[in-house]
Design an enzyme around this catalytic site. Structure first.
Site, PDB file in Angstrom:
ATOM      1  N   HIS A 101     -10.464  -5.591   9.840  1.00 60.52           N
ATOM      2  CA  HIS A 101     -11.170  -5.513   8.566  1.00 60.52           C
ATOM      3  C   HIS A 101     -12.560  -4.898   8.718  1.00 60.52           C
ATOM      4  O   HIS A 101     -13.435  -5.123   7.882  1.00 60.52           O
ATOM      5  CB  HIS A 101     -11.327  -6.908   7.937  1.00 60.52           C
TER       6      HIS A 101
ATOM      7  N   GLU B 197       0.825  -1.210   0.000  1.00 61.05           N
ATOM      8  CA  GLU B 197       0.000   0.000   0.000  1.00 61.05           C
ATOM      9  C   GLU B 197       0.859   1.260   0.000  1.00 61.05           C
ATOM     10  O   GLU B 197       0.561   2.231  -0.699  1.00 61.05           O
ATOM     11  CB  GLU B 197      -0.941   0.001   1.211  1.00 61.05           C
TER      12      GLU B 197
END
Length: 325
Positions: free
Chosen positions: A129, A60
């Site tokens: 998550h 990322e």
């Protein structure tokens, strides 16, 4: 008109914008030949090639930094963080670089970067998550924060975000991805910073965004006869605060609903501004209702216990309408 899901609407927006402007590129994990983990980029690799729908390693920080540099160089990158929780791995690239480059360059640089990411709770994916992190970016000068509640808004708002010259955080609730609705056949855009009055009312103002719209609709259906005004912000930054204040002036009561926890939240900021600019309009204390401020458990029964529900929304509505808990 045609009936499509939110995911299909997002995919259409990407196709239309990449066809319109050759400077728009897509760079992220699995967005190329694979078509995206959620299929949001399906068909872009085949249509525009590997240089415009570009797969990256699982990094990322790397691909977000690449997108920031590409934006500085004159391209209009779109990137995707698979789960919003993973955005922690590229906060320096976003908060210290993308959000500040225009100011620090004396406005010589523009950063037309759109970062798509999905968020939400309730899918049994545990603490890493399941977060709603819009508050981080609302507090950082330089970002626009967009959170659609349906397929129509997702397409129109994403197209507007991609055309912006400032970095946009575009948040998609995964629990809405497969909800269908009718949208126009042709191209359309929705301006950023303009709320949608979903339903007009005179006794209570309810402000929300994202999946909160569905929860509030379900709660309202269980309170027949109540005159509740429902406002979907659509974009949190810039916020259509005028729509909120005008509604509170009419109703005298305010409830803000969102998935993020109430402390230090977007809802807390809305209440602060209403108290500051419209205190005399209020006939009852303004309330914020969100998820419990704790990490999401993996066990389903425990996750359910920390989540806001239509029943909980309804209880807050009834209290503000009647004064009775």
């Amino acid at each position: 008109m045609k009936e499509i899901t939110m995911l299909e609407a997002i995919n259409e927006a990407l196709h239309e914008e990449m066809k319109r402007d050759d400077n728009i590129i897509l760079i992220a994990e699995d967005v190329g030949e694979y078509g995206g983990v959620w299929n949001a980029s399906r068909g872009l690799y085949e249509k525009f090639g590997a240089l415009r729908a570009m797969d990256t390693p699982i990094s990322e920080a790397g691909f977000t930094g690449l997108c920031v540099g590409a934006a500085m160089a004159g391209l209009r990158p779109v990137t995707e963080i698979m789960y919003m929780d993973f955005i922690t791995a590229c906060m320096d690239q976003l908060v210290n670089q993308a959000a500040k480059a225009d100011l620090m360059s004396g406005w010589q640089l523009k950063i037309p970067l759109t970062l798509r990411t999905q968020y939400g709770i309730g899918s049994r994916e545990a603490a890493q998550h399941s977060q709603s992190l819009e508050g981080w970016f609302c507090q950082t000068p330089g970002f626009k924060v967009i959170i659609p509640s349906n397929a129509y808004d997702a397409k129109g708002l994403l197209k507007s975000a991609i055309r912006e010259d400032t970095p946009c955080i575009f948040m998609e609730n995964r629990n809405l991805y497969y909800d269908k609705m009718e949208i126009p056949e042709g191209e359309y855009v929705i301006p950023l910073g303009k709320a949608n009055i979903v339903k007009e009312g005179k006794d209570l103002t309810v402000v929300t965004y994202g999946i909160g719209v569905d929860l509030c609709k379900k709660a309202m259906a269980e309170i027949p006869g109540a005159s509740i005004e429902l406002i979907d912000l659509r974009t949190v930054v810039p916020m259509d605060f005028a729509a909120v204040l005008n509604s509170v002036k009419k109703t005298g009561r305010l409830l803000v609903v969102h998935e993020a926890a109430a402390p230090f939240s977007v809802g807390a900021e809305i209440v602060r501004r209403v108290v500051e600019e419209g205190f005399d309009y209020l006939d009852a204390e303004p309330l914020v209702y969100g998820n419990m401020r704790t990490a999401a458990p993996f066990a389903g029964n425990l996750e359910d216990a920390i989540m806001m529900t239509p029943k909980g929304v309804g209880e807050k509505m009834r209290y503000l309408l009647t004064g009775i808990l």
